[in-house]
Motif scaffolding. Structure first.
Motif, PDB file in Angstrom:
ATOM      1  N   ALA A  79       2.286  11.318   3.981  1.00 18.41           N
ATOM      2  CA  ALA A  79       0.719  10.590   3.960  1.00 18.41           C
ATOM      3  C   ALA A  79       0.771   9.351   4.730  1.00 18.41           C
ATOM      4  CB  ALA A  79       0.425  10.175   2.430  1.00 18.41           C
ATOM      5  N   THR A  80      -0.408   9.049   5.146  1.00 16.78           N
ATOM      6  CA  THR A  80      -0.646   7.921   5.930  1.00 16.78           C
ATOM      7  C   THR A  80      -1.838   7.273   5.277  1.00 16.78           C
ATOM      8  OG1 THR A  80      -0.166   8.762   7.870  1.00 16.78           O
ATOM      9  CG2 THR A  80      -1.319   6.989   8.026  1.00 16.78           C
ATOM     10  N   ILE A 127       3.684   7.015   5.155  1.00 16.97           N
ATOM     11  CA  ILE A 127       4.658   7.431   3.873  1.00 16.97           C
ATOM     12  C   ILE A 127       5.713   8.423   3.961  1.00 16.97           C
ATOM     13  CG2 ILE A 127       4.403   7.997   1.333  1.00 16.97           C
ATOM     14  CD1 ILE A 127       2.791   5.437   2.472  1.00 16.97           C
ATOM     15  N   GLN A 128       6.774   8.399   4.111  1.00 16.29           N
ATOM     16  CA  GLN A 128       7.797   9.308   4.242  1.00 16.29           C
ATOM     17  C   GLN A 128       7.747  10.624   3.543  1.00 16.29           C
ATOM     18  OE1 GLN A 128      11.792   7.752   4.185  1.00 16.29           O
ATOM     19  NE2 GLN A 128      12.722   9.309   3.263  1.00 16.29           N
ATOM     20  N   THR A 158      -8.725   4.228   3.328  1.00 15.48           N
ATOM     21  CA  THR A 158      -8.629   5.812   3.216  1.00 15.48           C
ATOM     22  C   THR A 158      -7.295   6.279   3.352  1.00 15.48           C
ATOM     23  OG1 THR A 158      -9.492   7.750   4.574  1.00 15.48           O
ATOM     24  CG2 THR A 158      -8.662   6.052   5.864  1.00 15.48           C
ATOM     25  N   PHE A 159      -7.038   7.466   2.969  1.00 17.98           N
ATOM     26  CA  PHE A 159      -5.796   8.136   3.050  1.00 17.98           C
ATOM     27  C   PHE A 159      -5.824   9.270   3.650  1.00 17.98           C
ATOM     28  CE2 PHE A 159      -7.330   8.934  -1.064  1.00 17.98           C
ATOM     29  CZ  PHE A 159      -6.929  10.081  -1.410  1.00 17.98           C
ATOM     30  N   ARG A 160      -4.737   9.824   4.200  1.00 18.50           N
ATOM     31  CA  ARG A 160      -4.506  11.089   4.739  1.00 18.50           C
ATOM     32  C   ARG A 160      -3.218  11.775   4.109  1.00 18.50           C
ATOM     33  NH1 ARG A 160      -4.059  10.867  10.861  1.00 18.50           N
ATOM     34  NH2 ARG A 160      -6.390  10.924  10.686  1.00 18.50           N
ATOM     35  N   SER A 161      -3.567  13.014   3.620  1.00 20.43           N
ATOM     36  CA  SER A 161      -2.391  13.857   3.267  1.00 20.43           C
ATOM     37  C   SER A 161      -2.043  14.875   4.120  1.00 20.43           C
ATOM     38  CB  SER A 161      -2.670  14.657   2.003  1.00 20.43           C
ATOM     39  OG  SER A 161      -3.220  13.655   0.822  1.00 20.43           O
ATOM     40  N   THR A 162      -0.585  15.066   4.388  1.00 21.29           N
ATOM     41  CA  THR A 162      -0.153  16.263   5.267  1.00 21.29           C
ATOM     42  C   THR A 162       0.684  16.970   4.329  1.00 21.29           C
ATOM     43  OG1 THR A 162      -0.190  14.574   7.074  1.00 21.29           O
ATOM     44  CG2 THR A 162       1.127  16.587   7.363  1.00 21.29           C
TER      45      THR A 162
END
Length: 164
Positions: A79-80, A127-128, A158-162
């Motif tokens: 994540a970021t 985020i690792q 905000t957050f980005r999930s990968t």
């Protein structure tokens, strides 16, 4: 003869196309307002951000829907997170978590944190990646949001999930 030759040439391209799709990662962005406080409330502001108006640091849980990619659940998650850390005392910190429903198996990344300058308007935390093969596990981001300081609130923007 030409028909057979054409068919043979198209098979490798089909193979390549299928294997390339298996490598794709899926990303999504969500507003900080999706995060919920644990034990204390976070306040949602007009920009869709989750801010901490409390006099104590608040742990936030930011959910990420686990993705089905090519018919299988994603096993990798990173994540970021964009935060605004207004504290000169504590850092805003976040990590990736995977947990099975009964809590018996937990996978956590190391924490990623801001500095404690108190002047951050928009800091990106990377985020690792974690890996979890349990098909019934769920993914989320866990953050610690510093307390209000001198009338200024720290917040999750905000957050980005990968997932892959």
């Amino acid at each position: 003869m030409n028909r057979r030759f054409t068919t043979l040439l198209s098979i490798p391209f089909l193979s390549l196309s299928v294997s390339t799709a298996a490598l794709a990662a899926e990303e999504d962005n969500a507003p900080g307002a999706m995060c919920v406080g644990v034990g204390h409330d976070l306040r949602v502001n007009a920009q869709g951000q989750a801010e901490n108006p409390q006099a104590v640091a608040v742990t936030a849980i930011c959910p990420s829907e686990r993705r089905l990619i090519n018919g299988s659940f994603a096993t990798r998650f990173s994540a970021t997170v964009w935060v605004s850390d207004q504290s000169t005392q504590l850092s805003a910190c976040c990590r990736a978590v995977s947990r099975v429903p009964n809590g018996a198996s937990v996978v956590e990344s190391p924490w990623s944190c801001t500095s404690t300058t108190g002047t951050s308007s928009n800091t990106q935390l990377t985020i690792q990646e974690i890996t979890d093969g349990w098909t019934f596990a769920h993914f989320y981001i866990q953050c610690v949001v510093p307390p209000v300081e001198a009338g200024k609130t720290s917040r999750i923007l905000t957050f980005r999930s990968t997932q892959s």
